[in-house]
Design a protein around this motif. Structure first.
Motif, PDB file in Angstrom:
ATOM      1  N   LEU A   1     -16.455  11.376  19.810  1.00 44.88           N
ATOM      2  CA  LEU A   1     -17.546  11.419  20.390  1.00 44.88           C
ATOM      3  C   LEU A   1     -18.580  10.802  19.267  1.00 44.88           C
ATOM      4  O   LEU A   1     -18.128  11.184  17.948  1.00 44.88           O
ATOM      5  N   TYR A   2     -19.719  10.510  19.874  1.00 38.92           N
ATOM      6  CA  TYR A   2     -20.710   9.851  18.998  1.00 38.92           C
ATOM      7  C   TYR A   2     -21.357  11.373  18.516  1.00 38.92           C
ATOM      8  O   TYR A   2     -21.595  12.287  19.329  1.00 38.92           O
ATOM      9  N   ARG A   3     -21.672  11.572  17.171  1.00 34.10           N
ATOM     10  CA  ARG A   3     -22.500  12.892  16.620  1.00 34.10           C
ATOM     11  C   ARG A   3     -23.615  12.457  16.007  1.00 34.10           C
ATOM     12  O   ARG A   3     -23.711  11.757  15.185  1.00 34.10           O
ATOM     13  N   SER A   4     -24.674  13.037  16.640  1.00 36.22           N
ATOM     14  CA  SER A   4     -26.044  12.978  15.942  1.00 36.22           C
ATOM     15  C   SER A   4     -26.097  13.520  14.331  1.00 36.22           C
ATOM     16  O   SER A   4     -25.202  14.345  14.075  1.00 36.22           O
ATOM     17  N   ALA A   5     -27.062  13.166  13.612  1.00 30.41           N
ATOM     18  CA  ALA A   5     -27.546  13.706  12.501  1.00 30.41           C
ATOM     19  C   ALA A   5     -27.917  15.338  12.722  1.00 30.41           C
ATOM     20  O   ALA A   5     -28.398  15.431  13.885  1.00 30.41           O
ATOM     21  N   PRO A   6     -27.827  16.114  11.910  1.00 29.16           N
ATOM     22  CA  PRO A   6     -28.182  17.562  12.131  1.00 29.16           C
ATOM     23  C   PRO A   6     -29.797  17.700  12.607  1.00 29.16           C
ATOM     24  O   PRO A   6     -30.641  16.852  11.810  1.00 29.16           O
ATOM     25  N   ILE A   7     -30.108  18.554  13.307  1.00 29.57           N
ATOM     26  CA  ILE A   7     -31.211  18.778  13.959  1.00 29.57           C
ATOM     27  C   ILE A   7     -31.814  20.378  13.681  1.00 29.57           C
ATOM     28  O   ILE A   7     -30.899  20.997  14.108  1.00 29.57           O
ATOM     29  N   ALA A   8     -32.612  20.468  12.979  1.00 25.24           N
ATOM     30  CA  ALA A   8     -33.273  21.840  12.850  1.00 25.24           C
ATOM     31  C   ALA A   8     -34.147  22.197  13.561  1.00 25.24           C
ATOM     32  O   ALA A   8     -34.919  21.469  14.151  1.00 25.24           O
ATOM     33  N   MET A   9     -34.401  23.565  14.034  1.00 27.41           N
ATOM     34  CA  MET A   9     -35.139  24.177  15.058  1.00 27.41           C
ATOM     35  C   MET A   9     -36.652  24.248  14.372  1.00 27.41           C
ATOM     36  O   MET A   9     -36.482  24.501  13.258  1.00 27.41           O
ATOM     37  N   GLU A  10     -37.627  23.971  15.221  1.00 25.60           N
ATOM     38  CA  GLU A  10     -38.972  24.035  14.594  1.00 25.60           C
ATOM     39  C   GLU A  10     -39.652  25.434  15.099  1.00 25.60           C
ATOM     40  O   GLU A  10     -39.290  25.904  16.403  1.00 25.60           O
ATOM     41  N   LYS A  11     -40.445  26.114  14.358  1.00 26.60           N
ATOM     42  CA  LYS A  11     -40.984  27.428  14.992  1.00 26.60           C
ATOM     43  C   LYS A  11     -41.776  27.241  16.072  1.00 26.60           C
ATOM     44  O   LYS A  11     -41.727  28.012  16.895  1.00 26.60           O
ATOM     45  N   GLU A  12     -42.439  26.189  16.368  1.00 23.86           N
ATOM     46  CA  GLU A  12     -43.344  25.818  17.852  1.00 23.86           C
ATOM     47  C   GLU A  12     -42.256  25.935  18.940  1.00 23.86           C
ATOM     48  O   GLU A  12     -42.668  25.889  20.108  1.00 23.86           O
TER      49      GLU A  12
END
Length: 159
Positions: free
Chosen positions: A6-17
């Protein structure tokens, strides 16, 4: 991408909002996460910002089916995996999963996208020069099989 992965994205962090009053990721922001990770895959396929700016052609989402599997919280880090299920002259059918860095699936999204001339806007065929990349990913991802959640419908099953 190694063949059959599978193609895998760069890591994504959650944002407080993005976190709602229940203490987890609000449903609208699952779409944001899928969009960010999915945009990386579209760029890999040749449909990134440069493609849109230079050719005035882009990809629009026509339909999405999301399944919320497990809660995401503020301190979580995720990636988005993408699989090209199918394509025709003007459409892409993809399947994506939000994967927590610990390996569990947080959500899935099945997406039907359209290739659009931004001058119209109107749906138009893919140019010949992008077809080899689509063929490559379709063949590579076909080896993975069709994910269980592809093709699901919504409804209450009655006896």
């Amino acid at each position: 991408m190694p063949e059959g992965e599978l193609y895998r994205s760069a890591p994504i962090a959650m944002e407080k909002e993005w976190i709602d009053y229940n203490g987890h990721l609000n449903m609208a922001y699952y779409n944001v996460v899928f969009d960010r990770g999915g945009d990386e895959f579209l760029a890999e396929l040749g449909f990134g910002p440069k493609y849109a700016a230079e050719r005035k052609l882009t990809i629009y989402t026509a339909e999405v089916h999301i399944c919320y599997v497990q809660e995401i919280h503020l301190d979580h880090l995720v990636t988005v995996t993408s699989q090209l299920i199918d394509f025709d002259g003007k459409r892409l059918h993809t399947y994506n999963e939000i994967i927590h860095v610990d390996g569990w699936v947080a959500a899935t999204a099945e997406v039907l996208s359209l290739h659009v001339d931004m001058n119209g806007p109107k749906v138009v065929p893919f140019p010949d020069d992008v077809l080899p990349k689509l063929e490559f990913y379709k063949a590579a991802h076909a080896k993975l099989g069709i994910p269980e959640r592809v093709g699901r419908s919504i409804g209450i099953k009655r006896k």
